[in-house]
Scaffold this motif. Structure first.
Motif, PDB file in Angstrom:
ATOM      1  N   ASP A 276      34.819  23.039   7.823  1.00  0.00           N
ATOM      2  CA  ASP A 276      34.275  22.795   6.492  1.00  0.00           C
ATOM      3  C   ASP A 276      35.273  23.277   5.438  1.00  0.00           C
ATOM      4  OD1 ASP A 276      33.966  25.547   6.048  1.00  0.00           O
ATOM      5  OD2 ASP A 276      31.817  25.551   6.459  1.00  0.00           O
ATOM      6  N   TYR A 282      33.247  24.781  13.424  1.00  0.00           N
ATOM      7  CA  TYR A 282      32.036  24.546  14.211  1.00  0.00           C
ATOM      8  C   TYR A 282      32.438  23.958  15.559  1.00  0.00           C
ATOM      9  CZ  TYR A 282      30.087  25.129   9.571  1.00  0.00           C
ATOM     10  OH  TYR A 282      29.777  25.633   8.332  1.00  0.00           O
ATOM     11  N   ILE A 291      25.671  24.892  19.474  1.00  0.00           N
ATOM     12  CA  ILE A 291      26.587  24.647  18.382  1.00  0.00           C
ATOM     13  C   ILE A 291      26.958  26.018  17.820  1.00  0.00           C
ATOM     14  CG2 ILE A 291      27.005  23.416  16.240  1.00  0.00           C
ATOM     15  CD1 ILE A 291      26.310  21.663  18.733  1.00  0.00           C
ATOM     16  N   LYS A 293      29.607  28.719  15.528  1.00  0.00           N
ATOM     17  CA  LYS A 293      30.303  28.794  14.248  1.00  0.00           C
ATOM     18  C   LYS A 293      31.307  29.938  14.297  1.00  0.00           C
ATOM     19  CE  LYS A 293      29.393  29.371   9.260  1.00  0.00           C
ATOM     20  NZ  LYS A 293      28.314  29.509   8.250  1.00  0.00           N
ATOM     21  N   LEU A 336      31.123  16.282  17.218  1.00  0.00           N
ATOM     22  CA  LEU A 336      30.564  16.762  15.954  1.00  0.00           C
ATOM     23  C   LEU A 336      31.174  16.005  14.791  1.00  0.00           C
ATOM     24  CD1 LEU A 336      30.877  20.635  16.490  1.00  0.00           C
ATOM     25  CD2 LEU A 336      28.886  19.205  16.994  1.00  0.00           C
ATOM     26  N   ILE A 338      30.797  16.284  10.170  1.00  0.00           N
ATOM     27  CA  ILE A 338      30.231  17.071   9.074  1.00  0.00           C
ATOM     28  C   ILE A 338      30.247  16.245   7.802  1.00  0.00           C
ATOM     29  CG2 ILE A 338      32.469  18.136   8.548  1.00  0.00           C
ATOM     30  CD1 ILE A 338      30.900  20.724   7.868  1.00  0.00           C
ATOM     31  N   ASN A 343      26.038  19.387   6.467  1.00  0.00           N
ATOM     32  CA  ASN A 343      25.212  19.119   7.635  1.00  0.00           C
ATOM     33  C   ASN A 343      26.112  18.722   8.796  1.00  0.00           C
ATOM     34  OD1 ASN A 343      22.535  19.331   6.342  1.00  0.00           O
ATOM     35  ND2 ASN A 343      23.212  17.531   5.203  1.00  0.00           N
ATOM     36  N   ILE A 344      25.773  19.196   9.981  1.00  0.00           N
ATOM     37  CA  ILE A 344      26.537  18.898  11.179  1.00  0.00           C
ATOM     38  C   ILE A 344      25.780  17.840  11.983  1.00  0.00           C
ATOM     39  CG2 ILE A 344      27.608  19.844  13.262  1.00  0.00           C
ATOM     40  CD1 ILE A 344      28.664  21.077  10.695  1.00  0.00           C
ATOM     41  N   LYS A 356      20.916  16.248  13.879  1.00  0.00           N
ATOM     42  CA  LYS A 356      21.421  16.785  12.613  1.00  0.00           C
ATOM     43  C   LYS A 356      21.091  18.270  12.558  1.00  0.00           C
ATOM     44  CE  LYS A 356      20.795  16.265   7.589  1.00  0.00           C
ATOM     45  NZ  LYS A 356      20.098  15.476   6.543  1.00  0.00           N
ATOM     46  N   GLN A 359      22.791  23.980   7.659  1.00  0.00           N
ATOM     47  CA  GLN A 359      23.467  25.270   7.653  1.00  0.00           C
ATOM     48  C   GLN A 359      22.532  26.414   8.030  1.00  0.00           C
ATOM     49  OE1 GLN A 359      26.852  26.349   7.044  1.00  0.00           O
ATOM     50  NE2 GLN A 359      27.043  24.229   7.725  1.00  0.00           N
TER      51      GLN A 359
END
Length: 462
Positions: A276, A282, A291, A293, A336, A338, A343-344, A356, A359
């Motif tokens: 991001d 991610y 998932i 981070k 993945l 973004i 939103n991932i 979806k 955060q």
């Protein structure tokens, strides 16, 4: 004694009469519940006069009719409006015909029992002004169908199982993980290939010419052009600076699960990475079904997913569950993407779903999944554009688009058709397309794994 026997007999006789009379008066009434119904939130192949919708029933046994109903004026349509009547099943697909061009429709699934009719949620869609639908024109830019290794241009390039592909907006290059050559290669958008990493199997940081990887998969980029690699075989996330220096960003090479400081963290077959604007990374931690981070300060945490210990020993993991960060479940997250709101989007391969993740870690299903498993065929890759349209490859051999309005189109390829042909729409064929990416002009590039080529898809009729 005789009187006593007579009294006993008379009592039993009267009791039998009472029971018989009571039995004659008793009636059995079976009450069937009003069915619980779901509407497929994705509408397929919308034209100016047709569309494909669907629904499902959660209490299937008592249903006598099912389909979808729709209206241009009634925002909660019923069976008194236009409707289809489909074969009774727990899932169904309805073909809508006779629709009006450029018209907004309200639609929902229905099912009927003797006790009444139940309805799913309302889906809103608008028909096209013409019959033209988004379509992809496919060409091959690099590779010739043969497996091997050779750099060069166009048909002179050889790949051996191109697994993932990513576009770097800073360099303008495509980055391809060439699975069986164990290396990452760069490819121009016109098809010229060069090596980026050393093909020798291993684990070594340092200069990019000597650094070693083991089964590198997805590649991501930050705003400065630094490269992040899901080094799947080594269970680590690597960083390649713009100066060509390779370091380990997170993971300790052991397959497992540990959050916390990046150097001591553990991953289990990390498959994909995205970044991001703030520098967070991610990770689709495939065999942990999570998932994850990684913050710029080097802290690893779970964004979403119920953790599986050492892979799959927990009976409920992997699974298919929407919900908050701690309860949501995935099954083999493969890719993945973004969007601008951070939103991932997850290609949840074995659930045949697109999920979806916000955060906050809240997970919802965009398309497919346990309720509508036939919509997607095990998606292996996903990309998102500035308008939040999603682009997907699936193992049915297709390149798909799901628009921000929830309309699904098959851009190229055909269901369960394998081949190697350039062309328009369903005339083009693929062999296990594994990954796709978007360039700055909205063109798609596909890693066509089984054909050992890189394909370009130009989209028309948007």
């Amino acid at each position: 004694m005789k009187k006593s026997l007579q009294s006993t007999f008379l009592f039993i006789f009267l009791l039998a009469v009472v029971v018989t009379i009571g039995g004659c008066k008793k009636t059995t009434t079976t009450t069937y519940p009003v069915p619980l119904v779901g509407t497929n939130s994705v509408i397929s192949t919308v034209t100016s006069s047709t569309a494909i919708a669907g629904g499902l029933i959660f209490n299937y046994d008592t249903v006598v009719a099912n389909g979808v109903c729709w209206s241009t004026t009634n925002q909660t349509p019923t069976v008194d409006d236009s409707k289809t009547t489909d074969t009774i099943a727990n899932h169904w697909v309805s073909n809508l015909t006779g629709l009006k061009p450029n018209t907004t429709y309200y639609l929902r699934a229905y099912a009927t029992t003797g006790s009444g009719t139940g309805y799913g949620g309302v889906v809103i869609f608008t028909t096209n002004a013409t019959d033209a639908v988004p379509t992809g024109t496919v060409t091959t830019i690099a590779g010739n169908g043969s497996a091997g290794y050779a750099d060069g241009t166009g048909a002179g390039v050889l790949f051996n199982g191109p697994q993932t592909i990513s576009y770097n907006p800073v360099s303008g290059l495509l980055y391809v993980s060439d699975a069986f050559n164990n290396m990452i290669r760069t490819v121009t958008t016109t098809g010229t290939s060069q090596p980026l990493t050393n093909p020798t199997l291993g684990y070594l940081d340092g200069n990019i010419a000597t650094a070693l990887f083991y089964g590198p998969r997805s590649v991501g980029f930050d705003a400065q052009g630094n490269i992040y690699v899901a080094d799947m075989g080594n269970n680590v996330i690597r960083k390649i600076t713009t100066a060509g220096v390779v370091t380990t960003l997170a993971g300790n090479t052991y397959a497992g699960y540990i959050d916390g400081a990046a150097a001591g963290s553990e991953f289990y077959n990390p498959q994909a990475v995205v970044t991001d604007p703030a520098g967070n990374i991610y990770v689709a931690d495939r065999s942990n079904n999570l998932i994850r981070k990684i913050t710029p300060t080097g802290t690893v945490s779970v964004l979403a997913g119920l953790r599986a210990i050492n892979g799959y020993p927990q009976s409920s993991v992997p699974g298919f569950v929407d919900g908050d960060a701690a309860t949501a479940e995935f099954n083999y997250p493969m890719a993945l993407a973004i969007d601008a709101s951070l939103n991932i989007y997850v290609a949840d391969y074995k659930n045949s779903a697109i999920r979806k993740v916000t955060q906050a870690g809240d997970v919802t299903t965009i398309a497919g999944g346990g309720n509508f498993p036939n919509l997607l065929g095990s998606p292996s890759s996903i990309a998102v554009d500035a308008k939040n349209n999603l682009y997907i490859t699936d193992n049915k051999g297709r390149v798909l688009e799901i628009t921000s309005a929830g309309i699904l189109y098959v851009l190229a390829g055909a269901t369960n058709v394998t081949g190697f042909a350039d062309g328009i729409g369903s005339a083009a064929t693929f062999s296990n397309p594994q990954s796709l990416t978007l360039d700055g002009q909205g063109n798609l590039y596909v890693a066509d794994f089984g054909n050992n080529v890189i394909r370009k898809v130009v989209i028309t009729n948007r």
